[in-house]
Design a protein around this motif. Sequence first.
Motif, PDB file in Angstrom:
ATOM      1  N   LEU A 133       0.829  -1.205   0.000  1.00  0.00           N
ATOM      2  CA  LEU A 133       0.000   0.000   0.000  1.00  0.00           C
ATOM      3  C   LEU A 133       0.866   1.260   0.000  1.00  0.00           C
ATOM      4  N   ALA A 134       1.928   1.247   0.805  1.00  0.00           N
ATOM      5  CA  ALA A 134       2.840   2.395   0.831  1.00  0.00           C
ATOM      6  C   ALA A 134       3.515   2.576  -0.527  1.00  0.00           C
ATOM      7  N   GLY A 135       3.911   1.465  -1.153  1.00  0.00           N
ATOM      8  CA  GLY A 135       4.544   1.537  -2.465  1.00  0.00           C
ATOM      9  C   GLY A 135       3.600   2.089  -3.517  1.00  0.00           C
ATOM     10  N   LEU A 136       2.330   1.631  -3.495  1.00  0.00           N
ATOM     11  CA  LEU A 136       1.345   2.124  -4.454  1.00  0.00           C
ATOM     12  C   LEU A 136       1.108   3.621  -4.289  1.00  0.00           C
ATOM     13  N   LEU A 137       1.039   4.079  -3.045  1.00  0.00           N
ATOM     14  CA  LEU A 137       0.837   5.509  -2.785  1.00  0.00           C
ATOM     15  C   LEU A 137       2.013   6.330  -3.301  1.00  0.00           C
ATOM     16  N   LEU A 138       3.232   5.833  -3.084  1.00  0.00           N
ATOM     17  CA  LEU A 138       4.406   6.572  -3.544  1.00  0.00           C
ATOM     18  C   LEU A 138       4.503   6.600  -5.068  1.00  0.00           C
ATOM     19  N   VAL A 139       4.204   5.457  -5.716  1.00  0.00           N
ATOM     20  CA  VAL A 139       4.276   5.402  -7.170  1.00  0.00           C
ATOM     21  C   VAL A 139       3.308   6.395  -7.804  1.00  0.00           C
ATOM     22  N   ASN A 140       2.136   6.564  -7.171  1.00  0.00           N
ATOM     23  CA  ASN A 140       1.097   7.418  -7.741  1.00  0.00           C
ATOM     24  C   ASN A 140       1.013   8.794  -7.093  1.00  0.00           C
ATOM     25  N   ALA A 141       1.923   9.097  -6.159  1.00  0.00           N
ATOM     26  CA  ALA A 141       1.824  10.332  -5.383  1.00  0.00           C
ATOM     27  C   ALA A 141       1.847  11.574  -6.265  1.00  0.00           C
ATOM     28  N   GLY A 277       5.940   2.831 -18.719  1.00  0.00           N
ATOM     29  CA  GLY A 277       5.563   4.226 -18.874  1.00  0.00           C
ATOM     30  C   GLY A 277       6.768   5.152 -18.840  1.00  0.00           C
ATOM     31  N   LEU A 278       7.713   4.849 -17.962  1.00  0.00           N
ATOM     32  CA  LEU A 278       8.930   5.654 -17.879  1.00  0.00           C
ATOM     33  C   LEU A 278       9.760   5.528 -19.153  1.00  0.00           C
ATOM     34  N   ILE A 279       9.819   4.297 -19.693  1.00  0.00           N
ATOM     35  CA  ILE A 279      10.559   4.088 -20.938  1.00  0.00           C
ATOM     36  C   ILE A 279       9.897   4.865 -22.070  1.00  0.00           C
ATOM     37  N   ALA A 280       8.550   4.797 -22.128  1.00  0.00           N
ATOM     38  CA  ALA A 280       7.831   5.510 -23.195  1.00  0.00           C
ATOM     39  C   ALA A 280       8.040   7.015 -23.093  1.00  0.00           C
ATOM     40  N   ARG A 281       8.126   7.518 -21.865  1.00  0.00           N
ATOM     41  CA  ARG A 281       8.334   8.959 -21.675  1.00  0.00           C
ATOM     42  C   ARG A 281       9.808   9.345 -21.711  1.00  0.00           C
ATOM     43  N   GLN A 282      10.682   8.322 -21.791  1.00  0.00           N
ATOM     44  CA  GLN A 282      12.131   8.532 -21.877  1.00  0.00           C
ATOM     45  C   GLN A 282      12.646   9.372 -20.705  1.00  0.00           C
ATOM     46  N   ARG A 283      12.323   8.918 -19.517  1.00  0.00           N
ATOM     47  CA  ARG A 283      12.828   9.606 -18.331  1.00  0.00           C
ATOM     48  C   ARG A 283      13.098   8.589 -17.235  1.00  0.00           C
ATOM     49  N   TRP A 284      13.887   9.010 -16.243  1.00  0.00           N
ATOM     50  CA  TRP A 284      14.169   8.181 -15.080  1.00  0.00           C
ATOM     51  C   TRP A 284      13.057   8.355 -14.055  1.00  0.00           C
ATOM     52  N   PRO A 285      12.863   7.388 -13.170  1.00  0.00           N
ATOM     53  CA  PRO A 285      11.830   7.550 -12.136  1.00  0.00           C
ATOM     54  C   PRO A 285      12.197   8.642 -11.145  1.00  0.00           C
ATOM     55  N   SER A 286      11.175   9.291 -10.600  1.00  0.00           N
ATOM     56  CA  SER A 286      11.410  10.263  -9.536  1.00  0.00           C
ATOM     57  C   SER A 286      11.774   9.518  -8.258  1.00  0.00           C
ATOM     58  N   VAL A 287      12.149  10.253  -7.249  1.00  0.00           N
ATOM     59  CA  VAL A 287      12.519   9.640  -5.972  1.00  0.00           C
ATOM     60  C   VAL A 287      11.341   8.857  -5.400  1.00  0.00           C
ATOM     61  N   SER A 288      10.140   9.463  -5.433  1.00  0.00           N
ATOM     62  CA  SER A 288       8.970   8.779  -4.874  1.00  0.00           C
ATOM     63  C   SER A 288       8.630   7.531  -5.684  1.00  0.00           C
ATOM     64  N   GLU A 289       8.753   7.600  -7.006  1.00  0.00           N
ATOM     65  CA  GLU A 289       8.471   6.437  -7.840  1.00  0.00           C
ATOM     66  C   GLU A 289       9.475   5.320  -7.582  1.00  0.00           C
ATOM     67  N   ALA A 290      10.747   5.663  -7.467  1.00  0.00           N
ATOM     68  CA  ALA A 290      11.782   4.654  -7.200  1.00  0.00           C
ATOM     69  C   ALA A 290      11.561   4.003  -5.844  1.00  0.00           C
ATOM     70  N   CYS A 291      11.245   4.818  -4.830  1.00  0.00           N
ATOM     71  CA  CYS A 291      10.986   4.270  -3.498  1.00  0.00           C
ATOM     72  C   CYS A 291       9.739   3.391  -3.511  1.00  0.00           C
ATOM     73  N   GLY A 292       8.703   3.832  -4.262  1.00  0.00           N
ATOM     74  CA  GLY A 292       7.476   3.054  -4.336  1.00  0.00           C
ATOM     75  C   GLY A 292       7.691   1.704  -4.986  1.00  0.00           C
ATOM     76  N   ILE A 293       8.435   1.682  -6.096  1.00  0.00           N
ATOM     77  CA  ILE A 293       8.711   0.409  -6.773  1.00  0.00           C
ATOM     78  C   ILE A 293       9.510  -0.521  -5.863  1.00  0.00           C
ATOM     79  N   THR A 294      10.461   0.037  -5.124  1.00  0.00           N
ATOM     80  CA  THR A 294      11.255  -0.768  -4.194  1.00  0.00           C
ATOM     81  C   THR A 294      10.372  -1.384  -3.120  1.00  0.00           C
ATOM     82  N   LEU A 295       9.460  -0.578  -2.553  1.00  0.00           N
ATOM     83  CA  LEU A 295       8.558  -1.095  -1.518  1.00  0.00           C
ATOM     84  C   LEU A 295       7.630  -2.168  -2.079  1.00  0.00           C
ATOM     85  N   LEU A 296       7.170  -1.988  -3.314  1.00  0.00           N
ATOM     86  CA  LEU A 296       6.322  -3.000  -3.934  1.00  0.00           C
ATOM     87  C   LEU A 296       7.059  -4.327  -4.076  1.00  0.00           C
TER      88      LEU A 296
END
Length: 324
Positions: A133-141, A277-296
């Motif tokens: 749940l914490a990971g999902l919130l961070l990924v979508n924050a 989605g990040l690949i399609a947008r050609q960018r690196w994940p933000s800090v919150s997205e990276a932390c969220g994926i790690t928690l997931l």
Amino acid sequence: MGKQLMLGVVAAIFAAFAWSLGFIAPYVIGPYSIYDLAVCRFLISGVFALGILLAAPSQLRGLTAMDWLVAAWLGLIGYVGYFLTIAAAVIYAGPVIPPAFVATVPVVLAIIGNFGPDRISWRSLAPPLALALAGLLLVNAEGLTHPSDTPLGHTLLGIVFSIAAVALWTLFGISNQAALRKRPHMGALTWTGLMMVGGTFEVVAFIPLGLSLDLFHVPRIGLAWATAAPLFMSALALAILGSIGASWAWSIATRRLPIGLAGQLIVTETIFATTFGLIARQRWPSVSEACGITLLLVGVIAAVGAFHRAQQPTAKLGGKQQPA
């Protein structure tokens, strides 16, 4: 880890990967709408599904009217209904809020599933759920807090459709497992074929409504290969992997895993989708997205470990796994 549990985990993760491919499609289908893609995808899926059923005449002869009805019902709620509610949610609320709601499906499914016969202690399940749940919130924050020009009324209606989509997918996950348990000798591919044929007929029935609402771009653009090639290729890939492959893998997973664990493993769909989605947008994940994926990821690993430990006493006492 037991072979049955391992096979179920791999199958569930493959299903999540295949489903996540749908998040790439809007970037590659050109001037066509997601409704054009859906119709092409399910028509192709229906052809493959019919081939699967005809290739197993012995199982086809043994099917009952109830088998067809239940499979058609699952196709309706898990494919047609889910697709229509998600599409409506995106139309009214935009592309950010609906995926954030749908991302809660693994948590909802794990909680509901843990009231069933394969439940484990809530003390063991709580940490993986909290991490997910914490990971999902961070990924979508960032998406949820980003200012939007969408009118409040449209946003609220989009949220209603998003909640309906979550309810439909949760109902599908639980109902599909229950249906397979009542049919221990039903082949996973045959069951997939039944659901896909039912879903295809239901999508075809939706075409007149879609035309009346001007949801399709094909009548204006046409289907010349130079323009429609990305649409056809995307539909073919989604039909083979996202429809047939994912449904087949999910049927295998639900026979070998408690629904609580299977629900947790759907979290990997969010990981795959975010990465694509990040690949399609050609960018690196933000800090919150990276932390969220790690928690997931940590949550998924913790969930697998919790269910594996819960199965060990049964295995030591000579308990049997679910049927293949």
